[in-house]
Design a protein around this motif. Structure first.
Motif, short mmCIF file in Angstrom:
data_model
loop_
_atom_site.label_atom_id
_atom_site.label_comp_id
_atom_site.label_asym_id
_atom_site.label_seq_id
_atom_site.Cartn_x
_atom_site.Cartn_y
_atom_site.Cartn_z
N TYR A 98 0.83 -1.20 0.00
CA TYR A 98 0.00 0.00 0.00
C TYR A 98 0.87 1.25 0.00
N LEU A 99 1.92 1.23 0.82
CA LEU A 99 2.82 2.39 0.90
C LEU A 99 3.56 2.61 -0.42
N TRP A 100 3.97 1.53 -1.07
CA TRP A 100 4.76 1.68 -2.30
C TRP A 100 3.99 2.45 -3.36
N ALA A 101 2.69 2.25 -3.44
CA ALA A 101 1.89 2.99 -4.41
C ALA A 101 2.05 4.50 -4.20
N GLN A 102 2.14 4.91 -2.95
CA GLN A 102 2.24 6.34 -2.65
C GLN A 102 3.66 6.87 -2.81
N LEU A 103 4.65 6.07 -2.45
CA LEU A 103 6.02 6.53 -2.65
C LEU A 103 6.33 6.72 -4.13
N GLU A 104 5.74 5.88 -4.98
CA GLU A 104 5.90 6.06 -6.42
C GLU A 104 5.35 7.42 -6.87
N ASN A 105 4.39 7.93 -6.12
CA ASN A 105 3.75 9.20 -6.45
C ASN A 105 4.06 10.28 -5.42
N ALA A 106 5.21 10.16 -4.77
CA ALA A 106 5.53 11.04 -3.65
C ALA A 106 5.52 12.51 -4.04
N ASP A 107 6.09 12.83 -5.17
CA ASP A 107 6.15 14.24 -5.58
C ASP A 107 4.76 14.76 -5.94
N LYS A 108 3.96 13.94 -6.57
CA LYS A 108 2.59 14.33 -6.91
C LYS A 108 1.79 14.63 -5.65
N VAL A 109 1.90 13.76 -4.64
CA VAL A 109 1.20 13.97 -3.38
C VAL A 109 1.69 15.24 -2.71
N ASN A 110 3.01 15.43 -2.69
CA ASN A 110 3.59 16.60 -2.05
C ASN A 110 3.14 17.90 -2.72
#
Length: 377
Positions: free
Chosen positions: A241-253
């Protein structure tokens, strides 16, 4: 109701969790754990990153690695979550609370040195709202007195201090991936090991006291119990679950920063008239938009504003009750010096809704309601 928080979700979480299930490896330290660990080591420049079951577990590991003995003292802010203090209590340390800075709500670096005694062994700093403590001064004090520094960077993933990522400056850094954080695995965290001498000990501690990590790397032909340890290893499902977000870390930020700046610009006229105060970002700090807060003039005004927003379907909340005034704080520690800002500032602070995907329309609703509230007080 505009909620205070919605756990981050980027859209590929189910795909990766299902892939973890299909791999028949869901107990941890599988492919997704490795992806998360390597991404953080590469992105943040840490010597080693180990996923844990929570940010609290990361703090517990850090304190255990510091070799603190019962009766030793640990200096920390009172304005923080209980986990920061519990980690020190776990190893038998006495808590020494010091005051905070009113601008950032972080530990006041100028109050630390006077609180040091011959029993002091460590300093825990907490980077409030993803805004860095004054780490150059704190690390200078720590070096002079041979103290360990643990960064509680639970709120600080992706934030920086003078071009260094939070969590990589002290001896140990601790992240949280709780559902309220910028990046989430439901419950989870990570401990950053910034001194290579502690990596093997950390692996043993995390793997129930065994040298299993070396076995999986092919460095030994079997693993066994070699020292004290506990079970700090999270499920592979959480890591997926976390990996999905780390892949998109800059987008989330970037999305959160957009919301933060919209709040700031919309509320700046109220701040300019002295009706509220807005967050301060010191020079050299790059924050991560973990939260947006305002400070009201009094506790009573804050309570009234919370009530007004709730009546209008907006969930805004206060934050920590200072630990030194709590029953456990009185039992396990003491406040050094004068509480000039900790209690006063904590009673004025109000957190506004902030999460990935928060719409501009909802931010406009929140800020318009705050404007309306202050037009009548």
């Amino acid at each position: 109701m505009i909620p205070f928080n919605i756990p981050p979700y980027v859209g590929t979480e189910e795909q990766y969790v299902f892939k973890a299930i299909q791999s028949h490896k869901i107990s941890g330290d599988g492919a997704f754990t490795k992806l998360c660990r390597e991404w953080m080591e590469d992105r943040f420049g840490a010597e080693a990153v180990l996923l844990t079951t929570s940010g609290t577990a990361a703090l517990d590991m850090a304190m255990l690695l510091c070799d603190i003995q019962p009766g030793d003292e640990v200096i920390l802010p009172s304005y923080t979550f209980s986990s920061t203090a519990n980690a020190a209590v776990l190893v038998g340390a006495r808590l020494v609370f010091v005051d905070i800075r009113p601008d950032t709500m972080n530990i006041d670096e100028t109050k630390i040195e006077a609180a040091i005694t011959d029993k002091t062994k460590a300093i825990i700093v907490m980077h409030y709202a993803g805004v860095a403590c004054e780490m150059d001064a704190i690390m200078g004090i720590a070096r002079r007195y041979h103290l360990k520094v643990i960064e509680d960077a639970a709120q600080g993933v992706m934030a920086q201090y003078k071009n260094r990522y939070l969590g990589t400056i002290g001896d140990f850094g601790c992240y949280s991936f709780h559902e309220t954080k910028n990046y989430s695995m439901g419950e989870g965290g990570a401990v950053l090991i910034n001194d290579p001498a502690y990596i093997e000990r950390a692996e043993i501690l995390r793997e129930k006291g065994t040298n299993r990590a070396k076995f999986f790397r092919g460095q030994i032909d079997k693993y066994t119990w070699v020292g004290f340890g506990d079970s700090f290893l999270p499920s592979e499902l959480n890591a997926a679950y976390l990996w999905a977000q780390l892949e998109n870390a800059d987008k989330v930020n970037e999305d959160r920063m957009r919301s933060w700046h919209m709040y700031y610009e919309s509320l700046k006229p109220l701040a300019d008239t002295g009706k509220i105060e807005l967050p301060t970002i010191p020079e050299g700090c790059i924050h991560n938009a973990h939260m947006f807060y305002v400070k009201c003039r009094t506790l009573e005004e804050r309570s009234a504003l919370i009530g007004y927003l709730k009546e209008n379907q907006v969930n805004a909340v206060f934050h920590y009750v200072p630990l030194h005034s709590a029953p456990a704080g009185l039992r396990f520690g003491r406040f050094y010096g004068e509480d000039v800002y900790t209690t006063k500032e904590s009673e004025r602070l109000l957190r506004l809704p902030m999460y990935y995907g928060l719409s501009a329309e909802d931010i406009e609703t929140v800020t318009s309601l705050i404007d309306r509230f202050y037009s009548s007080v």
